[in-house]
Design an enzyme around this catalytic site. Structure first.
Site, short mmCIF file in Angstrom:
data_model
loop_
_atom_site.label_atom_id
_atom_site.label_comp_id
_atom_site.label_asym_id
_atom_site.label_seq_id
_atom_site.Cartn_x
_atom_site.Cartn_y
_atom_site.Cartn_z
N TYR B 303 0.84 -1.20 0.00
CA TYR B 303 0.00 0.00 0.00
C TYR B 303 0.87 1.25 0.00
O TYR B 303 1.59 1.52 0.97
CB TYR B 303 -0.94 -0.01 1.21
N TYR B 353 -5.07 5.26 -8.07
CA TYR B 353 -5.39 5.15 -6.64
C TYR B 353 -6.82 4.67 -6.46
O TYR B 353 -7.74 5.46 -6.49
CB TYR B 353 -5.16 6.49 -5.94
#
Lengths: 134, 399
Positions: B303, B353
């Site tokens: 992440y 994203y």
């Protein structure tokens, strides 16, 4: 543009702002085990006591981290400004925020002194400025 | 040595059988419901299934599309399980756990997990936390009143404080942060659907980019994207009858840091160790449950809301020692051909994203052998979520 005013009537955190308006810096702590509780809670997760309350700090801290905000996000905070994270000398478990104008030279562990910024609505915000070593 | 006795009851019992994505853009021109629908239909088609096969839907609690709305929009006729998880980017890995729990407990047979957002054109994630529009900020359990009035208003500023602390304690350098940005950009340049495809980035360009919140520069920040991703999960047994090579959910684990700090993202600055992550605990549990360790991973989708997030997680999940994330990243280990290729489609920094969900999709592509920048013979992949205030993680395995 008006500043982002804190909600000062929260049942867990209201006393922090009430004290700031009186020129005092307070933090929550457990009366049973003396652990500081920050962000504040009425219940102590370290010893399971509900006997917690507010204590006054001497208002001296040490600079733990900072960032110079160069990219402006909110009109109330013109860039550049410096966000500081200050660790209370008398309660190291408590770290509080502060804001300095511009990008002053700072170093880790620097001694900081609290002051109280009066807000538009009569509320106050504890802020920090570099202090000389004792 | 990993404790093989601590076998996780759900190990390899469920599989991801379908993946789907929309295009990633700066302005989709479409509703988040339409994006979620398109990604879900693509995932179902990839799985050889139809909406009538779906009986469970799980989502991120920040999604404005509800499980019920998505089911209705898709034409799901028998929705019997739904759940939200989070917060934010922690959600996708935990969605795998929710799906698994529902399937193994008989509450659902086929679960759709999705994330859909117009993160650039509608609700910019870099614009600050929700709740800044009112007369007062914070209160009611948010604890934002300790932070927002000072001008600490974004995730980027919070991670900047963590990055600066990591530099103070471990000597992490700007170039080491840059190595993460460059590794992700390099992957994106090989990936046609990545938003930063065909936009090479050099260290000189990285170091010359404008400072946003020191020490984080423009290219330390992830993209803000419009887009959606969805995956379909079912039992490993049913997966065998479906067209694509199943990718098993080997293990899932979340974890919280040892500090007991209430609130959301900002109170990380009060943690005794500001650069420790819930991911460290998540990793300890994950590796036990998976029966494999960090050295066994063929690739990792980490992440990457910011470059520092990757460095902190490389440490937290045990790929290197605490404080060594910077040198590890700069060693080339995280690039394609290195010991641990990360974010092989470009990640949040350069692919798009979708709040962790595109990492799940790319992990599955790699283990199917469908990666554009394919890691040869990839059998095991780590995917992480978060990383604040708590962490989440999955190990996937090629069946």
């Amino acid at each position: 543009m008006a500043a982002l005013l804190p909600y000062t009537a929260d049942r867990e955190t209201g006393r922090f702002f009430e004290a700031a308006a009186e020129g005092k810096l307070v933090f929550r702590a457990c009366n049973a085990c003396n652990h500081a509780l920050h962000p504040p809670t009425a219940h102590c997760p370290y010893c399971q006591s509900w006997d917690t309350g507010w204590r006054e700090s001497n208002g001296v801290g040490r600079l733990h981290a900072w960032t110079v905000v160069a990219h402006q996000i909110h009109p109330a905070f013109p860039a550049p400004y410096t966000l500081v994270v200050v660790e209370l000398e008398d309660a190291p478990e408590v770290r509080l925020m502060g804001r300095l104008d511009g990008a002053p030279a700072l170093h880790p562990g620097q001694r900081m002194q609290v002051w109280f910024e009066k807000l538009d609505d009569g509320a106050a915000l504890p802020q920090w400025r570099p202090a000389s070593e004792p | 040595m990993i404790d093989e006795e601590a076998a996780f009851a759900g190990r390899d019992k469920c599989a991801v059988v379908g993946i789907g994505s929309t295009a990633f853009s700066r302005d989709s021109g479409r509703s988040v419901l339409s994006l979620a629908t398109e990604a879900s239909l693509a995932a179902l088609a990839d799985a050889g299934l139809s909406p009538s096969d779906v009986d469970g839907v799980v989502r991120c609690e920040q999604d404005t599309v509800t499980p019920y709305s998505l089911a209705a929009a898709l034409g799901v006729t028998d929705l019997s399980f739904w759940a939200d998880t989070g917060p934010g980017g922690v959600a996708p890995c935990m969605m795998m756990g929710l799906a698994m729990g529902a399937i193994l407990s008989g509450q659902a047979k086929t679960v759709l997990a999705f994330r859909s957002l117009n993160g650039r054109s509608e609700a910019r994630l870099g614009a600050g936390v929700p709740g800044m529009g009112g007369e007062r900020v914070g209160g009611f359990g948010r604890y934002d009143e300790y932070y927002l009035p000072y001008g600490l208003i974004t995730a980027g500023q919070t991670f900047a404080l963590m990055a600066q602390r990591h530099m103070i304690e471990y000597g992490t350098t700007q170039e080491q942060l840059g190595a993460v940005a460059l590794a992700c950009r390099d992957a994106a340049n090989a990936t046609p659907h990545a938003q930063m495809h065909d936009k090479p980035l050099s260290m000189e360009q990285y170091l010359g980019s404008r400072m946003i919140s020191s020490p984080l520069r423009l290219f330390d920040f992830c993209l803000e994207s419009d887009g959606a991703c969805a995956v379909v999960i079912t039992s490993a047994e049913r997966a065998r009858d479906l067209p694509k090579h199943p990718v098993l959910i080997r293990a899932v684990a979340g974890g919280a840091p040892p500090d007991r700090r209430v609130g959301m993202m900002f109170p990380v600055v009060t943690r005794q160790d500001m650069t420790d992550l819930g991911g460290r605990r998540a990793g300890q549990t994950l590796w036990k449950r998976a029966g494999v360790g960090p050295a066994d991973m063929d690739c990792a989708q980490i992440y990457d809301c910011f470059t520092i997030s990757v460095i902190l997680q490389l440490e937290a999940y045990g790929f290197c020692a605490k404080g060594e994330g910077g040198p590890f990243a700069a060693s080339g280990a995280i690039r394609y051909g290195g010991r641990l290729p990360i974010n092989t489609a470009g990640g949040h920094l350069s692919e798009g994203y979708v709040h962790g969900m595109n990492h799940i999709v790319e992990a599955v592509r790699q283990l199917r052998g469908e990666g554009v920048r394919q890691v040869p013979d990839a059998e095991l992949a780590l995917c992480t979520g978060g990383p604040l205030p708590i962490g989440s993680s999955v190990v996937f395995r090629r069946a």
